[in-house]
Scaffold this active site. Structure first.
Site, PDB file in Angstrom:
ATOM      1  N   VAL A   1       0.849  -1.156  -0.163  1.00  0.00           N
ATOM      2  CA  VAL A   1       0.034  -0.019  -0.003  1.00  0.00           C
ATOM      3  C   VAL A   1       0.900   1.295   0.162  1.00  0.00           C
ATOM      4  O   VAL A   1       0.172   2.388  -0.240  1.00  0.00           O
ATOM      5  CB  VAL A   1      -0.917  -0.037   1.098  1.00  0.00           C
ATOM      6  CG1 VAL A   1      -2.018  -1.306   1.419  1.00  0.00           C
ATOM      7  CG2 VAL A   1      -0.177  -0.106   2.372  1.00  0.00           C
TER       8      VAL A   1
ATOM      9  N   TYR B   1       3.961   5.192  15.027  1.00  0.00           N
ATOM     10  CA  TYR B   1       2.719   4.351  14.693  1.00  0.00           C
ATOM     11  C   TYR B   1       1.800   5.542  15.667  1.00  0.00           C
ATOM     12  O   TYR B   1       0.551   5.625  14.708  1.00  0.00           O
ATOM     13  CB  TYR B   1       2.653   3.299  15.571  1.00  0.00           C
ATOM     14  CG  TYR B   1       1.613   2.372  15.718  1.00  0.00           C
ATOM     15  CD1 TYR B   1       1.301   1.703  14.274  1.00  0.00           C
ATOM     16  CD2 TYR B   1       0.668   2.297  16.673  1.00  0.00           C
ATOM     17  CE1 TYR B   1       0.244   0.773  14.357  1.00  0.00           C
ATOM     18  CE2 TYR B   1      -0.374   1.474  16.667  1.00  0.00           C
ATOM     19  CZ  TYR B   1      -0.582   0.810  15.548  1.00  0.00           C
ATOM     20  OH  TYR B   1      -1.700   0.052  15.514  1.00  0.00           O
TER      21      TYR B   1
ATOM     22  N   LYS C   1      -1.382   7.189  13.301  1.00  0.00           N
ATOM     23  CA  LYS C   1      -2.832   6.805  13.452  1.00  0.00           C
ATOM     24  C   LYS C   1      -3.723   7.944  13.956  1.00  0.00           C
ATOM     25  O   LYS C   1      -4.742   8.092  13.353  1.00  0.00           O
ATOM     26  CB  LYS C   1      -3.065   5.763  14.453  1.00  0.00           C
ATOM     27  CG  LYS C   1      -2.317   4.248  13.985  1.00  0.00           C
ATOM     28  CD  LYS C   1      -3.104   3.670  13.039  1.00  0.00           C
ATOM     29  CE  LYS C   1      -2.727   2.262  12.801  1.00  0.00           C
ATOM     30  NZ  LYS C   1      -3.457   1.707  11.795  1.00  0.00           N
TER      31      LYS C   1
HETATM   32  P1  NAP Z   1      -1.547  -8.145  11.353  1.00  0.00           P
HETATM   33  O1  NAP Z   1      -2.031  -9.427  11.940  1.00  0.00           O
HETATM   34  O2  NAP Z   1       0.023  -8.113  11.369  1.00  0.00           O
HETATM   35  O3  NAP Z   1      -1.956  -7.990   9.706  1.00  0.00           O
HETATM   36  C1  NAP Z   1      -1.323  -7.032   9.273  1.00  0.00           C
HETATM   37  C2  NAP Z   1      -1.410  -7.250   7.735  1.00  0.00           C
HETATM   38  O4  NAP Z   1      -1.042  -6.084   6.848  1.00  0.00           O
HETATM   39  C3  NAP Z   1      -0.321  -8.543   7.267  1.00  0.00           C
HETATM   40  O5  NAP Z   1      -1.134  -9.345   6.531  1.00  0.00           O
HETATM   41  C4  NAP Z   1       0.621  -7.678   6.854  1.00  0.00           C
HETATM   42  O6  NAP Z   1       1.455  -8.573   5.890  1.00  0.00           O
HETATM   43  C5  NAP Z   1      -0.104  -6.678   5.843  1.00  0.00           C
HETATM   44  N1  NAP Z   1       0.860  -5.515   5.581  1.00  0.00           N
HETATM   45  C6  NAP Z   1       1.652  -5.037   6.108  1.00  0.00           C
HETATM   46  N2  NAP Z   1       2.158  -3.958   5.439  1.00  0.00           N
HETATM   47  C7  NAP Z   1       1.721  -3.914   4.455  1.00  0.00           C
HETATM   48  C8  NAP Z   1       1.727  -2.951   3.178  1.00  0.00           C
HETATM   49  N3  NAP Z   1       2.847  -2.289   3.023  1.00  0.00           N
HETATM   50  N4  NAP Z   1       0.906  -3.325   2.166  1.00  0.00           N
HETATM   51  C9  NAP Z   1      -0.201  -4.419   2.305  1.00  0.00           C
HETATM   52  N5  NAP Z   1      -0.096  -4.963   3.247  1.00  0.00           N
HETATM   53  C10 NAP Z   1       0.708  -4.966   4.485  1.00  0.00           C
HETATM   54  O7  NAP Z   1      -2.157  -7.045  12.088  1.00  0.00           O
HETATM   55  P2  NAP Z   1      -3.571  -6.558  12.685  1.00  0.00           P
HETATM   56  O8  NAP Z   1      -3.456  -6.666  14.252  1.00  0.00           O
HETATM   57  O9  NAP Z   1      -4.512  -7.592  12.038  1.00  0.00           O
HETATM   58  O10 NAP Z   1      -3.581  -5.015  12.257  1.00  0.00           O
HETATM   59  C11 NAP Z   1      -4.533  -4.673  11.185  1.00  0.00           C
HETATM   60  C12 NAP Z   1      -4.718  -3.037  11.327  1.00  0.00           C
HETATM   61  O11 NAP Z   1      -5.193  -2.848  12.794  1.00  0.00           O
HETATM   62  C13 NAP Z   1      -3.340  -2.413  11.416  1.00  0.00           C
HETATM   63  O12 NAP Z   1      -3.533  -1.209  10.918  1.00  0.00           O
HETATM   64  C14 NAP Z   1      -3.118  -2.046  13.018  1.00  0.00           C
HETATM   65  O13 NAP Z   1      -2.458  -0.959  13.212  1.00  0.00           O
HETATM   66  C15 NAP Z   1      -4.624  -1.877  13.623  1.00  0.00           C
HETATM   67  N6  NAP Z   1      -4.689  -2.286  14.882  1.00  0.00           N
HETATM   68  C16 NAP Z   1      -4.513  -3.437  15.479  1.00  0.00           C
HETATM   69  C17 NAP Z   1      -4.710  -3.707  17.047  1.00  0.00           C
HETATM   70  C18 NAP Z   1      -4.225  -5.120  17.500  1.00  0.00           C
HETATM   71  O14 NAP Z   1      -4.355  -5.002  18.667  1.00  0.00           O
HETATM   72  N7  NAP Z   1      -4.136  -5.974  16.732  1.00  0.00           N
HETATM   73  C19 NAP Z   1      -5.039  -2.731  17.810  1.00  0.00           C
HETATM   74  C20 NAP Z   1      -5.163  -1.236  17.019  1.00  0.00           C
HETATM   75  C21 NAP Z   1      -5.171  -1.225  15.591  1.00  0.00           C
HETATM   76  P3  NAP Z   1       2.917  -9.181   6.569  1.00  0.00           P
HETATM   77  O15 NAP Z   1       2.292  -9.989   7.725  1.00  0.00           O
HETATM   78  O16 NAP Z   1       3.312 -10.020   5.377  1.00  0.00           O
HETATM   79  O17 NAP Z   1       3.700  -8.179   6.904  1.00  0.00           O
END
Ligand code: NAP
Length: 244
Positions: free
Chosen positions: A63, A152, A156
Site C-alpha cells: 500500500v 505509529y 494513526k
Molecule cells: P496483522 O495480523 O499483522 O496484519 C496486518 C496485515 O497487513 C498483514 O497481513 C501484513 O502483511 C499486511 N501488511 C503490512 N504492511 C503492508 C503493506 N505495506 N501493504 C499491504 N499489506 C501490508 O495486524 P492486525 O493486528 O490485524 O492489524 C490490522 C490493522 O489494525 C493495522 O492497521 C493495525 O495498526 C490496526 N490495529 C491493530 C490492533 C491490534 O491489537 N491487533 C490494535 C489497534 C489497531 P505481513 O504479515 O506479510 O507483513
C-alpha cells in the site's frame, strides 16, 4: 444481504483484523479483493473466503507504493466492474525510544499506515461508485499511547485527520469516510508487541477483543445502515479509552 452487488477492497486482508473484515464483508454479500504483500498468505485467505461462499480476488499490493495501489484498484474494476468499499487496514508498528527513530524509520511507518490510505482515498475519489464508503482502521494509539511507538501513534492520529478531510471532500462525490479505533485485538500484531512481551504495557484478558468484533463495526460503517455516518471515529476497544 446488506452488501449484495458491492465490491470491496480490504488491505492487509491476509491476516488478523483484515482477514476477519474481508470474511465478514464477503458473508454480507460483497465481492472482495484481498490486498496484501505475500502471495501465498493472500491466496490462502482468499480460498477461505471463497469456501464461505463469497466471490474473491487477490491483489499483491504494497500500500506504500502508489503504482501498486492503482493496479489494485484496476484489478477490482476489471474483475468486478465497480468499486464501492475500501477498508484501509494494512499497518505496521515499530518500537524504539523516540530519540532513536531515524527519518527512514518514520517514513517506513508513515508510508504504510498513513500514505497507503491517502493513495487508496485518491483512487476512491477517481473511481468509486457514488454511495461508496471508506473505512480507515486507526487505533486507540491515535488518542492515547505508550512509550516507543511514536511514529505509529502519529500515523494513526493523522489517519483520523485524513478521515475527517475525506468525509468533507468526499461528500459531493457521495463517498463517506469513517475510522475505527480498535483496542487490543487478538492478532499476530498484538502478541508480537515487545511492550506487551516485556510487561511495559499490560493488558487484562477482558480488554482483549476479537478480530470479528472489529469486522462487525466495519461492516456497519461500510453499509447503507450508516448512510448518515461520515467523518466519525468509532472506538471498538471494550471501553479502554473511557477509563481514567
Ligand atoms: P496483522 O495480523 O499483522 O496484519 C496486518 C496485515 O497487513 C498483514 O497481513 C501484513 O502483511 C499486511 N501488511 C503490512 N504492511 C503492508 C503493506 N505495506 N501493504 C499491504 N499489506 C501490508 O495486524 P492486525 O493486528 O490485524 O492489524 C490490522 C490493522 O489494525 C493495522 O492497521 C493495525 O495498526 C490496526 N490495529 C491493530 C490492533 C491490534 O491489537 N491487533 C490494535 C489497534 C489497531 P505481513 O504479515 O506479510 O507483513
Amino acid at each position: 444481504m446488506r452488501l449484495a452487488e458491492k465490491t470491496a477492497i480490504v488491505t492487509g486482508a491476509a491476516s488478523g483484523i483484515g482477514l476477519a473484515v474481508a470474511t465478514r464483508l464477503g458473508a454480507e454479500g460483497a465481492r472482495v479483493v484481498v490486498a496484501d504483500l505475500d502471495q501465498a498468505k493472500a491466496e490462502m485467505a482468499a480460498q477461505a473466503i471463497r469456501q464461505a461462499g463469497a466471490d474473491c480476488a487477490v491483489a499483491i499490493c504494497d500500500v506504500s507504493e502508489e503504482t501498486a495501489v492503482a493496479r489494485c484498484r484496476q484489478l477490482a474494476l476489471d474483475r468486478f466492474g465497480r468499486l464501492d468499499i475500501i477498508v484501509n487496514n494494512a499497518g505496521l508498528i515499530t518500537f524504539k525510544p523516540l530519540e532513536a527513530f531515524t527519518g527512514a524509520d518514520w517514513l517506513k511507518v508513515l508510508s504504510v499506515d498513513l500514505l497507503g490510505a491517502v493513495y487508496f482515498t485518491r483512487e476512491a475519489f477517481a473511481h468509486m461508485t457514488a454511495g461508496g464508503a471508506i473505512v480507515n482502521i486507526a487505533s486507540v494509539h491515535a488518542v492515547e499511547t505508550t512509550p516507543q511507538v511514536a511514529p505509529y501513534a502519529a500515523a494513526k492520529a493523522a489517519l483520523l485527520s485524513l478521515t475527517r478531510s475525506t468525509s468533507i471532500e468526499g461528500r459531493k462525490r457521495g463517498i463517506r469516510a469513517n475510522a475505527v479505533l480498535p483496542g487490543a485485538i487478538d492478532t499476530p500484531m498484538l502478541w508480537e508487541n515487545p511492550n506487551i512481551k516485556s510487561g511495559v504495557e499490560t493488558i487484562s484478558p477482558e480488554d482483549v477483543g476479537k478480530p470479528d468484533q472489529i469486522a462487525a463495526a466495519v461492516a456497519f460503517l461500510a453499509s447503507n445502515d450508516a448512510a448518515f455516518v461520515t467523518g466519525a471515529a468509532l472506538n471498538v476497544d471494550g471501553g479502554r479509552l473511557a477509563r481514567l
